[in-house]
Each structure stands twice: as structure tokens, then as C-alpha cells.
Design an enzyme around this catalytic site. Structure first.
Site, PDB file in Angstrom:
ATOM      1  N   ASN A 203       0.881  -1.160   0.000  1.00  0.00           N
ATOM      2  CA  ASN A 203       0.000   0.000   0.000  1.00  0.00           C
ATOM      3  C   ASN A 203       0.928   1.223   0.000  1.00  0.00           C
ATOM      4  O   ASN A 203       1.500   1.564   1.036  1.00  0.00           O
ATOM      5  CB  ASN A 203      -0.880  -0.051   1.254  1.00  0.00           C
ATOM      6  CG  ASN A 203      -1.888   1.073   1.306  1.00  0.00           C
ATOM      7  OD1 ASN A 203      -1.907   1.948   0.446  1.00  0.00           O
ATOM      8  ND2 ASN A 203      -2.720   1.056   2.330  1.00  0.00           N
TER       9      ASN A 203
ATOM     10  N   ARG B 201      -2.601  -2.257  -3.418  1.00  0.00           N
ATOM     11  CA  ARG B 201      -3.850  -1.524  -3.197  1.00  0.00           C
ATOM     12  C   ARG B 201      -3.807  -0.308  -4.118  1.00  0.00           C
ATOM     13  O   ARG B 201      -2.885   0.502  -4.047  1.00  0.00           O
ATOM     14  CB  ARG B 201      -3.918  -1.080  -1.737  1.00  0.00           C
ATOM     15  CG  ARG B 201      -5.175  -0.312  -1.440  1.00  0.00           C
ATOM     16  CD  ARG B 201      -5.239   0.027   0.028  1.00  0.00           C
ATOM     17  NE  ARG B 201      -6.438   0.791   0.305  1.00  0.00           N
ATOM     18  CZ  ARG B 201      -6.734   1.276   1.489  1.00  0.00           C
ATOM     19  NH1 ARG B 201      -5.928   1.089   2.501  1.00  0.00           N
ATOM     20  NH2 ARG B 201      -7.849   1.951   1.667  1.00  0.00           N
TER      21      ARG B 201
ATOM     22  N   HIS C 116     -12.611   2.619   0.156  1.00  0.00           N
ATOM     23  CA  HIS C 116     -12.518   1.609   1.228  1.00  0.00           C
ATOM     24  C   HIS C 116     -13.155   0.282   0.813  1.00  0.00           C
ATOM     25  O   HIS C 116     -13.576  -0.519   1.655  1.00  0.00           O
ATOM     26  CB  HIS C 116     -13.209   2.092   2.531  1.00  0.00           C
ATOM     27  CG  HIS C 116     -12.498   3.231   3.209  1.00  0.00           C
ATOM     28  ND1 HIS C 116     -13.158   4.320   3.740  1.00  0.00           N
ATOM     29  CD2 HIS C 116     -11.185   3.443   3.434  1.00  0.00           C
ATOM     30  CE1 HIS C 116     -12.284   5.153   4.269  1.00  0.00           C
ATOM     31  NE2 HIS C 116     -11.075   4.647   4.090  1.00  0.00           N
TER      32      HIS C 116
ATOM     33  N   ARG D 147     -10.426  15.658   6.856  1.00  0.00           N
ATOM     34  CA  ARG D 147     -11.318  15.957   5.721  1.00  0.00           C
ATOM     35  C   ARG D 147     -12.726  16.256   6.237  1.00  0.00           C
ATOM     36  O   ARG D 147     -13.147  15.684   7.238  1.00  0.00           O
ATOM     37  CB  ARG D 147     -11.369  14.763   4.761  1.00  0.00           C
ATOM     38  CG  ARG D 147     -10.049  14.485   4.069  1.00  0.00           C
ATOM     39  CD  ARG D 147     -10.096  13.194   3.281  1.00  0.00           C
ATOM     40  NE  ARG D 147      -9.121  12.247   3.760  1.00  0.00           N
ATOM     41  CZ  ARG D 147      -9.118  10.939   3.483  1.00  0.00           C
ATOM     42  NH1 ARG D 147     -10.042  10.429   2.699  1.00  0.00           N
ATOM     43  NH2 ARG D 147      -8.183  10.143   3.965  1.00  0.00           N
TER      44      ARG D 147
ATOM     45  N   GLU E 215      -7.728  -5.479   4.993  1.00  0.00           N
ATOM     46  CA  GLU E 215      -7.646  -5.210   3.552  1.00  0.00           C
ATOM     47  C   GLU E 215      -6.517  -6.017   2.905  1.00  0.00           C
ATOM     48  O   GLU E 215      -6.633  -6.458   1.773  1.00  0.00           O
ATOM     49  CB  GLU E 215      -7.430  -3.706   3.322  1.00  0.00           C
ATOM     50  CG  GLU E 215      -8.667  -2.888   3.651  1.00  0.00           C
ATOM     51  CD  GLU E 215      -8.361  -1.548   4.288  1.00  0.00           C
ATOM     52  OE1 GLU E 215      -7.598  -1.525   5.286  1.00  0.00           O
ATOM     53  OE2 GLU E 215      -8.874  -0.527   3.820  1.00  0.00           O
TER      54      GLU E 215
END
Ligand code: ADP
Length: 402
Positions: free
Chosen positions: A15, A102, A190, A250, A388
């Protein structure tokens, strides 16, 4: 394919960010055909003072060292050193047989993981404008491995792919059709995390897996999704990873008129807005204290309390909205950093949803590792740690063996 023909070796799951690379090494193939994590960690501070920290799957420390001397400022420059380090730790009978990445954006074309071949790298590069802060880093890592280790097969797994099942009524913005046709729509992110939760439910709670499930992935980036029979039918992140609920830095959804105002009155351009919206809003913006939920929970300043209240209220509202998308609710799942480790947040969110039939068992909510944290009379509320990397390993092994 028979067991003996299945590839056996080590798989690298990567990742890649702008200044850090997270990785996990899985042992794949062998007698059971399963993917088992061996070790993993993070190379961070790239460009300032790179540092490598690695732990075994049993959480024993394998490395915690400065890589300042190898730091040439960019992820592509330091990645080959990481590969060398990883290979030096692998036994001879466990060669590296592939890498799974990813990749944040799969655009309109990629609805499932793919082997990187032909013009795939070019296609992924062409999506960089859709996720300018993440996609270029993901693609750069793939390009680096393709150049430095051309014999190593690579697989790209997308954070958007799982959401390709979302119907038009939930993924279309109320804007002129020409923009929608040009790709301005809700993609959602996600996806690998939601796919893992759907997989976990199918394995362990098959009845719930078939039902109407809302999953709250609450990490430093946070989103919520509505799953029906294990498929995504709605999600809170949109065209970009800014939409939905407030996050560490965010804002989540807000009146788009604010952006026009900031452009006019504060003389902001696209770069200024990007910096503001990705790095200065959310918990950090509201509290002016921290982007980390643990700091927010511990701090008694009014700004921290307001940040906590806004976060929990917006999460609760989003869950209720998705009960509409699903025409009801059979289970609520919390996952990711805050979702898995934050009983205070789970308690505040669920308290706002009591009218919907959601009620937490206080003792279970405060017990680490407890999976079902609701009372017997409540709609089931579960805490499921996401994985993940496992999902990327599963996809990669399947494609490498195909
Ligand atoms: P990401 O993968 O998006 O970087 P994570 O899923 O690792 O994020 O979640 C990180 C966040 O989880 C941290 O910013 C922190 O706010 C939150 N977190 C971790 N532990 C706790 C805890 N015990 N209580 C509340 N929040 C926590």
C-alpha cells in the site's frame, strides 16, 4: 487447478503513499492452499528521514531502524531497497512469487482486480486526475516493480471496485447529464475493507451476511456503506474521498456553495482548496487540536467536545440514511481504527440511534475483542476488525494461479 500446480512462495502486499509504504508478506500455497501472514510493517518518513518498522504476524519486533542513508527522497527510489530487505528475510524455499497492490481508483473500467500486463499501467495512470493524492503513488510503485523486477507478476486491487454494484439512483449526482457521462459520479472507496467485512460475515454469520447491513469504516479516513446480500448498494464517499462523514482532516459532505465562496472571497484556487479539504478540516479543523480521535476524546476544550459531537452525530445520521437505502436494517458493523478501538464513539453513535432499535450492552462495548456488543433485544451491532491486506492476498493468489 490441482493443489500441486498452485503457486507456492511469498506474496508481497503493498500500500504505497507519498511518503510511506505499508507492506505485508504472506506465505501462499502449500498444503492448505491458504494465505498466511508472515511479517509486515511500514517504511515511513520517506523524503525526510526514512524509517523501517517491521513486526512478525505474532507481533514480535523484526526491525526498527533508520533508513536515512538509503533515502533518496521518493518512494520509487527506496522501494527496490525494501524489496532486497524483504527477500533477505525469506527462507530459500519461499521465493517472492508476486506483488499485490492496493490501488485507490479503478474508474469506470475496473470492477475487479487485474494482473498488471499490456497497457494496464497506462490505464491506471490515466485515472490519476480522479485521485491526484493517491493514484500517482500507487501507480509509481507498480511502475518501479515492473522496471526493477520485470519477472515478478503484479496484481492491482481497487478500492472502488466493490462499489460498482451501487445502482444509478445512489451513484448519480443531481448535475447535468453531460458531466455524469464524463465520469463525474459516486465511485466510493474503502472497497477492500467492505469486501473483507462481507467475506467475514459470509464465513461466520451467513444469515446476517444475506441481509441488510450497514458497515461503518471509521479510521483516519472514514466512510460508511450499505450492503445487501454482501454487495454494496450505497456508500458515503463519493467522486473523491472527501465526501460523506467528517474524518481526521477531511470535512465530509458540505454545502458546495462554501467552495464558491472560498474561491471568491479568499482568492483560493484548486490547489488551495485541495490542501484545505484534505489536510485542514475534519476533527483537526473543528477542534484546532488534533486529527487523532484519541486526543479529541481526552481533551476537555470546547472545540474537542464539538468535534466529537459532530463526528458522532454525522455518523449516526449516515447510518440512518442507509437504513433508507436498504429499506431496513439487520445489522450494524463497526470497523477500522476508531470503529474497532473506540467504545466511547460507538456508544455515542448508537445512543443517537436508539429510536431505530439499536442498543449497546455497555459491558460488552467496553470489552476489547468482544464481537457482538448489542443487547439481546437490539438490532445486532458487531465489531469486526478489517483486513484489507488479506483481501488483496486472496485476489492476488487467485489471479496468479489462474
Ligand atoms: P487509516 O488506515 O485510515 O490511516 P486507521 O483505521 O488505522 O486509519 O485508524 C486510525 C485512527 O483510529 C486514529 O487516527 C485514531 O483516531 C483512531 N483510534 C485508534 N485507536 C483508538 C482508540 N483506542 N480510541 C479512539 N480512536 C482510536
Amino acid at each position: 487447478m490441482t493443489e500441486s500446480k498452485k503457486k507456492k512462495g511469498a506474496l508481497l502486499v503493498l500500500n504505497s503513499g507519498s511518503s510511506s509504504v505499508k507492506f505485508t508478506i504472506f506465505k501462499v500455497g502449500g498444503d492448505t492452499g491458504e494465505s498466511t501472514p508472515l511479517f509486515g510493517g511500514q517504511l515511513d518518513g520517506i523524503g525526510t528521514a526514512a524509517k523501517l518498522k517491521v513486526k512478525t504476524a505474532q507481533k514480535e519486533l523484526m526491525a526498527d531502524e533508520s533508513w536515512k542513508h538509503l533515502d533518496q527522497g521518493t518512494v520509487p527510489a527506496i522501494l527496490p531497497h525494501l524489496l532486497e530487505w524483504i527477500e533477505s528475510k525469506l527462507p530459500e524455499d519461499l521465493p517472492l512469487i508476486g506483488a499485490g497492490h492496493r490501488v485507490v481508483h479503478g474508474g469506470e473500467n475496473f470492477d475487479k482486480p487485474v494482473i498488471v500486463e499490456g497497457d494496464i499501467i497506462e490505464q491506471l495512470s490515466n485515472l490519476e486526475h480522479l485521485a491526484p493524492l493517491h493514484q500517482p503513488q500507487n501507480v509509481a510503485a507498480i511502475k518501479t516493480l515492473a522496471t526493477s523486477r520485470p519477472e515478478l507478476p503484479q496484481v492491482a486491487c481497487f478500492d472502488t471496485a466493490f462499489h460498482r454494484t451501487i445502482p444509478a439512483v445512489n451513484n448519480t449526482f443531481a448535475i447535468p447529464k453531460e458531466y455524469t457521462d464524463a465520469g463525474v459520479r459516486r465511485y466510493g472507496f474503502h472497497g477492500l475493507s467492505y469486501e473483507y467485512i462481507a467475506h467475514n460475515l459470509r464465513e461466520n454469520k451467513p444469515d446476517l451476511a444475506k441481509g441488510r447491513v450497514v458497515v461503518a469504516h471509521l479510521g483516519s479516513g472514514a466512510s460508511i456503506s450499505a450492503l445487501l446480500d454482501g454487495k454494496s448498494v450505497d456508500t458515503s464517499m463519493g467522486f473523491s474521498a472527501l465526501d460523506g462523514i467528517p474524518m481526521g482532516t477531511r470535512p465530509g459532505s458540505m454545502d458546495p456553495g462554501v467552495l464558491i465562496y472560498l474561491i471568491r472571497e479568499y482568492d483560493m484556487n484548486a490547489d488551495d482548496l485541495e490542501k484545505l479539504l484534505y489536510y485542514k478540516c475534519g476533527l483537526l479543523g473543528i477542534s484546532a487540536i488534533s486529527n487523532d480521535m484519541r486526543d479529541i476524546e481526552e481533551n476537555e476544550e470546547p472545540g474537542a467536545k464539538l468535534a466529537l459531537d459532530i463526528f458522532c452525530n454525522r455518523v449516526a445520521k449516515q447510518i440512518a440514511t442507509f437504513a433508507v437505502s436498504l429499506r431496513g436494517l439487520d445489522a450494524l458493523v463497526f470497523t477500522a481504527g476508531i470503529g474497532e478501538n473506540g467504545p466511547i464513539i460507538r456508544d455515542k453513535v448508537c445512543a443517537e440511534l436508539k429510536w431505530m432499535g439499536i442498543e449497546l450492552d455497555e459491558g460488552k462495548n467496553n470489552t476489547r475483542g468482544e464481537e457482538k456488543i448489542s443487547t439481546e433485544s437490539s438490532i445486532p451491532v458487531l465489531v469486526i476488525p478489517t483486513d484489507e491486506e488479506f483481501m488483496i492476498a486472496q485476489h492476488s493468489v487467485r489471479l496468479l494461479n489462474a
